[in-house]
Enzyme design. Structure first.
Site, mmCIF file in Angstrom:
data_model
loop_
_atom_site.group_PDB
_atom_site.id
_atom_site.type_symbol
_atom_site.label_atom_id
_atom_site.label_comp_id
_atom_site.label_asym_id
_atom_site.label_seq_id
_atom_site.Cartn_x
_atom_site.Cartn_y
_atom_site.Cartn_z
ATOM 1 N N ASP A 24 0.814 -1.223 0.000
ATOM 2 C CA ASP A 24 0.000 0.000 0.000
ATOM 3 C C ASP A 24 0.848 1.275 0.000
ATOM 4 O OD1 ASP A 24 -2.636 -0.868 -0.161
ATOM 5 O OD2 ASP A 24 -2.845 -1.151 2.001
ATOM 6 N N ARG B 254 0.494 -1.627 7.712
ATOM 7 C CA ARG B 254 1.008 -0.383 7.115
ATOM 8 C C ARG B 254 1.936 0.393 8.058
ATOM 9 N NH1 ARG B 254 -2.844 3.212 3.580
ATOM 10 N NH2 ARG B 254 -0.774 3.681 2.745
ATOM 11 N N ARG C 295 -9.838 5.711 11.039
ATOM 12 C CA ARG C 295 -8.384 5.588 11.064
ATOM 13 C C ARG C 295 -7.757 6.578 12.042
ATOM 14 N NH1 ARG C 295 -6.541 2.771 6.352
ATOM 15 N NH2 ARG C 295 -8.067 1.121 5.994
ATOM 16 N N HIS D 279 -11.379 7.130 4.910
ATOM 17 C CA HIS D 279 -10.487 8.292 5.025
ATOM 18 C C HIS D 279 -11.267 9.519 4.570
ATOM 19 C CE1 HIS D 279 -6.400 6.011 4.495
ATOM 20 N NE2 HIS D 279 -6.533 6.399 5.750
ATOM 21 N N CYS E 12 -5.144 9.529 -3.313
ATOM 22 C CA CYS E 12 -4.380 8.626 -2.438
ATOM 23 C C CYS E 12 -2.933 8.487 -2.901
ATOM 24 C CB CYS E 12 -4.988 7.228 -2.435
ATOM 25 S SG CYS E 12 -6.652 7.159 -1.839
HETATM 26 C C1 LIG Z 1 -7.544 8.293 0.297
HETATM 27 N N1 LIG Z 1 -6.387 7.766 0.685
HETATM 28 C C2 LIG Z 1 -5.154 8.393 0.720
HETATM 29 C C3 LIG Z 1 -6.636 6.560 0.814
HETATM 30 N N2 LIG Z 1 -7.779 6.235 0.907
HETATM 31 N N3 LIG Z 1 -5.631 5.733 0.759
HETATM 32 C C4 LIG Z 1 -5.752 4.497 0.255
HETATM 33 C C5 LIG Z 1 -5.390 3.535 1.283
HETATM 34 C C6 LIG Z 1 -5.661 2.158 0.847
HETATM 35 C C7 LIG Z 1 -5.162 1.139 1.791
HETATM 36 N N4 LIG Z 1 -5.456 -0.160 1.270
HETATM 37 C C8 LIG Z 1 -5.762 1.279 3.174
HETATM 38 O O1 LIG Z 1 -6.849 0.762 3.408
HETATM 39 O O2 LIG Z 1 -5.154 1.900 4.040
#
Ligand SMILES: CN(C)C(=N)NCCC[C@H](N)C(=O)O
Length: 277
Positions: A73, A98, A143, A172, A266
């Site tokens: 990611d 992550r 998050r 997010h 992202c």
């Molecule tokens: C909007 N932004 C920056 C994001 N949504 N980022 C993508 C993150 C994807 C990752 N698989 C996760 O779930 O963290």
């Protein structure tokens, strides 16, 4: 002045991106991620290269951070930190898969002489912190820890407005709200709690509102330079409204990265200010 008569002016930007050489969906930490579905890293790289070339063609600068094997990611650079006035608040990821990305991005900034802060509280960078003019909008709910908002306000010396996300598909802030200009945003009201919807209505009464379809294709995961707005090509309703308001939308295909729950924004961390500021 009515929105549609405003002349839109692009401001050159500096972005940080990470080529998705190790992109894959090997775990699931959001409802879009299905590890059982095949992914194609080559296609992800091609789609990402097109996005990068679009930025370069528009006159923006793109810096790169080396991708690290085992961090699929890491392509989602927007989550790697938040940069305001050359000050960098590190990301501290919620999910263990992550976590190593936080120090990797922090090192990139420290090596280049930026003023950095190793964050005390969980936060996922520009995934949940969006700068709108002098104000910072701050997501929470899935998050970023609410306590991080005070840390960001203190570190950046900016007003931080908390916004609560309530739909796990929009985990997010930058999946549910996009910054168009210093005083304009577009967002998907259903992604927010009633109180946060009210706050957004009060702050941005003329905001562009996304419908279910355009939000579900990640049309709000968009990047604007004040004139050009790069967004998922399927988000045609948003694109029409942006044209009506004088913006120039540019549709992008990031279908491979969408399998991990990300799109244009992202992949793009804005570098606001440089080292030594
Ligand atoms: C909007 N932004 C920056 C994001 N949504 N980022 C993508 C993150 C994807 C990752 N698989 C996760 O779930 O963290």
């Amino acid at each position: 002045m009515p929105q549609q008569t405003r002349r839109r002016v692009a401001r050159p930007r500096r972005y940080l991106m990470c080529r998705p050489e190790h992109f894959d969906v090997t775990y699931s930490i959001n409802p879009w991620m299905r590890p059982e579905k095949p992914t194609d890293t080559g296609i992800a790289v091609l789609q990402w290269e097109r996005l990068r070339n679009l930025y370069l063609g528009l006159g923006h600068q793109v810096e790169l951070i080396d991708p690290i094997p085992g961090l699929p990611d890491m392509v989602f650079a927007a989550n790697g930190a938040t940069v305001v006035d050359g000050r960098v608040l590190s990301a501290r990821f919620r999910h263990e898969q992550r976590v190593p990305e936080g120090p990797a991005y922090l090192k990139w900034f420290a090596d280049r002489g930026y003023t950095t802060r190793d964050a005390e509280f969980v936060n996922e960078g520009e995934g949940d912190y969006l700068v709108v003019g002098s104000r910072v909008l701050a997501g929470t709910g899935f998050r970023t820890d609410r306590r991080s908002h005070a840390e960001a306000a203190e570190f950046f010396g900016r007003e931080v407005v908390p916004l609560e996300l309530v739909d796990p598909r929009f985990y997010h802030l930058d999946t549910a709200l996009a910054v168009l200009d210093d005083d304009e945003v577009m967002y998907y009201p259903a992604a927010f709690s009633a109180e946060s919807r009210e706050a957004l209505r009060a702050l941005y009464p003329d905001a562009v509102l996304a419908d279910d379809h355009d939000a579900e294709v990640f049309g709000l995961n968009a990047v604007s330079d004040g004139k050009h707005v790069l967004l998922a090509q399927e988000a045609v309703g948003l694109a029409d409204e942006l044209v009506r308001r004088g913006f120039s939308p540019i549709g992008v295909d990031l279908s491979e990265l969408l399998k991990s729950g990300g799109s244009a924004k992202c992949c793009t961390l804005e570098l606001r200010g440089g080292p030594g500021q």
